[in-house]
Motif scaffolding. Structure first.
Motif, mmCIF file in Angstrom:
data_model
loop_
_atom_site.group_PDB
_atom_site.id
_atom_site.type_symbol
_atom_site.label_atom_id
_atom_site.label_comp_id
_atom_site.label_asym_id
_atom_site.label_seq_id
_atom_site.Cartn_x
_atom_site.Cartn_y
_atom_site.Cartn_z
ATOM 1 N N ALA A 161 0.838 -1.201 0.000
ATOM 2 C CA ALA A 161 0.000 0.000 0.000
ATOM 3 C C ALA A 161 0.872 1.249 0.000
ATOM 4 O O ALA A 161 1.978 1.257 0.550
ATOM 5 C CB ALA A 161 -0.912 0.001 1.220
ATOM 6 N N VAL A 162 0.382 2.314 -0.620
ATOM 7 C CA VAL A 162 1.119 3.575 -0.641
ATOM 8 C C VAL A 162 1.153 4.180 0.755
ATOM 9 O O VAL A 162 0.109 4.335 1.393
ATOM 10 C CB VAL A 162 0.490 4.575 -1.624
ATOM 11 C CG1 VAL A 162 1.181 5.932 -1.542
ATOM 12 C CG2 VAL A 162 0.555 4.031 -3.042
ATOM 13 N N ALA A 163 2.335 4.512 1.225
ATOM 14 C CA ALA A 163 2.498 5.115 2.546
ATOM 15 C C ALA A 163 2.618 6.634 2.456
ATOM 16 O O ALA A 163 1.953 7.365 3.193
ATOM 17 C CB ALA A 163 3.722 4.533 3.242
ATOM 18 N N VAL A 164 3.477 7.111 1.563
ATOM 19 C CA VAL A 164 3.739 8.540 1.425
ATOM 20 C C VAL A 164 3.788 8.884 -0.058
ATOM 21 O O VAL A 164 4.383 8.150 -0.861
ATOM 22 C CB VAL A 164 5.071 8.946 2.080
ATOM 23 C CG1 VAL A 164 5.314 10.442 1.937
ATOM 24 C CG2 VAL A 164 5.094 8.550 3.549
ATOM 25 N N LEU A 182 -8.977 8.405 11.339
ATOM 26 C CA LEU A 182 -8.190 7.871 10.237
ATOM 27 C C LEU A 182 -8.190 6.354 10.221
ATOM 28 O O LEU A 182 -8.175 5.700 11.256
ATOM 29 C CB LEU A 182 -6.749 8.369 10.328
ATOM 30 C CG LEU A 182 -6.532 9.871 10.123
ATOM 31 C CD1 LEU A 182 -5.066 10.219 10.324
ATOM 32 C CD2 LEU A 182 -7.010 10.310 8.743
ATOM 33 N N GLY A 183 -8.186 5.796 9.012
ATOM 34 C CA GLY A 183 -8.088 4.365 8.813
ATOM 35 C C GLY A 183 -7.285 4.068 7.562
ATOM 36 O O GLY A 183 -6.797 4.979 6.877
ATOM 37 N N ALA A 184 -7.177 2.790 7.235
ATOM 38 C CA ALA A 184 -6.344 2.375 6.104
ATOM 39 C C ALA A 184 -6.853 2.900 4.770
ATOM 40 O O ALA A 184 -6.087 2.996 3.809
ATOM 41 C CB ALA A 184 -6.262 0.849 6.073
ATOM 42 N N ALA A 185 -8.128 3.248 4.684
ATOM 43 C CA ALA A 185 -8.683 3.736 3.420
ATOM 44 C C ALA A 185 -8.464 5.230 3.211
ATOM 45 O O ALA A 185 -8.787 5.758 2.147
ATOM 46 C CB ALA A 185 -10.183 3.436 3.363
ATOM 47 N N ASP A 186 -7.908 5.907 4.195
ATOM 48 C CA ASP A 186 -7.799 7.366 4.131
ATOM 49 C C ASP A 186 -6.515 7.842 3.472
ATOM 50 O O ASP A 186 -5.454 7.225 3.591
ATOM 51 C CB ASP A 186 -7.888 7.966 5.538
ATOM 52 C CG ASP A 186 -9.311 8.035 6.045
ATOM 53 O OD1 ASP A 186 -10.174 8.558 5.314
ATOM 54 O OD2 ASP A 186 -9.567 7.559 7.163
ATOM 55 N N GLY A 193 -2.872 4.454 6.390
ATOM 56 C CA GLY A 193 -3.360 5.275 5.290
ATOM 57 C C GLY A 193 -2.247 5.870 4.450
ATOM 58 O O GLY A 193 -1.077 5.487 4.567
ATOM 59 N N ARG A 194 -2.616 6.817 3.591
ATOM 60 C CA ARG A 194 -1.676 7.504 2.708
ATOM 61 C C ARG A 194 -1.469 8.924 3.217
ATOM 62 O O ARG A 194 -2.436 9.638 3.462
ATOM 63 C CB ARG A 194 -2.207 7.575 1.267
ATOM 64 C CG ARG A 194 -2.579 6.258 0.671
ATOM 65 C CD ARG A 194 -3.185 6.409 -0.713
ATOM 66 N NE ARG A 194 -4.350 7.302 -0.752
ATOM 67 C CZ ARG A 194 -5.545 6.974 -0.300
ATOM 68 N NH1 ARG A 194 -5.751 5.798 0.263
ATOM 69 N NH2 ARG A 194 -6.549 7.814 -0.389
ATOM 70 N N PHE A 195 -0.214 9.331 3.324
ATOM 71 C CA PHE A 195 0.097 10.714 3.666
ATOM 72 C C PHE A 195 0.572 11.405 2.404
ATOM 73 O O PHE A 195 1.509 10.946 1.745
ATOM 74 C CB PHE A 195 1.169 10.801 4.748
ATOM 75 C CG PHE A 195 1.432 12.207 5.200
ATOM 76 C CD1 PHE A 195 0.593 12.826 6.099
ATOM 77 C CD2 PHE A 195 2.503 12.916 4.695
ATOM 78 C CE1 PHE A 195 0.817 14.140 6.506
ATOM 79 C CE2 PHE A 195 2.737 14.230 5.086
ATOM 80 C CZ PHE A 195 1.895 14.832 5.997
ATOM 81 N N VAL A 196 -0.072 12.504 2.054
ATOM 82 C CA VAL A 196 0.200 13.184 0.787
ATOM 83 C C VAL A 196 0.714 14.596 1.057
ATOM 84 O O VAL A 196 0.080 15.371 1.778
ATOM 85 C CB VAL A 196 -1.078 13.254 -0.079
ATOM 86 C CG1 VAL A 196 -0.776 13.945 -1.412
ATOM 87 C CG2 VAL A 196 -1.657 11.859 -0.296
#
Length: 276
Positions: free
Chosen positions: A19-22, A166-170, A195-198
């Motif tokens: 999964a994308v982390a950052v 926050l959860g894994a889908a966020d 989740g993803r941090f953008v």
């Protein structure tokens, strides 16, 4: 949530390694890759003697490399100090004082450490160990360094994760207008919940089109924004296409009734504004 954040992060690596982390612009890194890269940084730091009791500065623009560096510093058992460096987009970071740090990591150094690819057993890190050094100012205007331990940082990150639900889908989009402390709470609230941090582009408040592009590209669900930046976003014709957003967390001032009406007319989104 564990009191040492990178240990909680390790759980997410096991659960969702790909999964994308950052993400930052077109660059992104998955959980397993981020784990490997930060292990490599930690290994070199330990080999060179920068472990427990050391303070390592991070003179990097906000992006993937910065997160690799921070995790690597923590895994080595050292504390990190964000510092301002010429040419680095580091809003809210501290001014550098040579006495504050034992080593300064910049992007070329992090890339070199990662390229070595060496991973060895890392040092044990306890909740009471120093994790983050920041500067505060006395009443006479003189500054001093204050260290926050892993337990305290984890507590603040827990508050952020629960506040944003926050959860894994966020996907949480960070605008660079925030201060450095909020940045840390947000990035690790994302990483410990899977989740993803953008990262948005620099000067996002002056680039609402770029912000909307980030929301669309990374399917951002949570955005913390100040009222003036929100007004610029709502004024864009493409704002209504940001249907992935579920939560707008408004900081820095109240949201007037007209702005609230315009937002809700475009999106089915929750508006949270602590100041009304």
């Amino acid at each position: 949530m564990r009191a040492v954040l990178f240990k909680e992060f390790a759980t997410r690596v096991t659960e969702s390694p790909n999964a994308v982390a950052v993400a930052c612009g077109t660059e992104q890194i998955g959980y397993a890759a981020l784990d490997r890269a930060s292990d490599a940084v930690a290994t070199v730091l330990l080999t060179e003697g920068y472990g427990a009791g050391s303070v390592v500065g991070t003179a990097m623009a906000r992006g993937v490399g910065l997160i690799v560096g921070i995790l690597g510093i923590w895994k080595a058992g050292a504390a990190m100090l964000p510092i301002r460096s010429r040419g680095v987009d580091a809003a809210g970071m501290e001014n550098r004082t040579d006495a504050d740090v034992d080593l300064v990591l910049d992007e070329p150094l992090v890339r070199a450490y990662v390229a070595l690819g060496v991973r060895v057993p890392l040092a044990p890190v306890e909740p009471g160990d120093a994790a983050y050094v920041r500067r505060t100012y006395n009443s006479d205007g003189r500054s001093k360094a204050v260290a926050l331990d892993h337990r305290r940082i984890a507590g603040r990150v827990r508050v952020t994760a629960e506040g944003y639900r926050l959860g894994a889908a966020d996907g949480l989009l960070h605008l660079t207008s925030g201060d450095s402390h909020t940045f840390f709470w947000e990035v690790f609230a994302s990483l410990v919940t899977g989740g993803r941090f953008v990262f948005d582009a620099p000067r996002a408040a002056q680039d609402p089109v770029g912000t909307i592009d980030s929301v669309l590209r990374h399917q951002v669900t949570v955005l913390r924004v100040v009222p003036d930046a929100l007004r610029q976003l709502v004024a864009q014709p493409s704002f209504g296409s940001c249907t992935s957003l579920r939560l707008l967390f408004i900081m820095g001032g109240p949201v007037d009734a007209e702005l609230r009406r315009r937002v809700l007319a475009e999106l089915n989104v929750e508006l949270v504004c602590p100041r009304g």
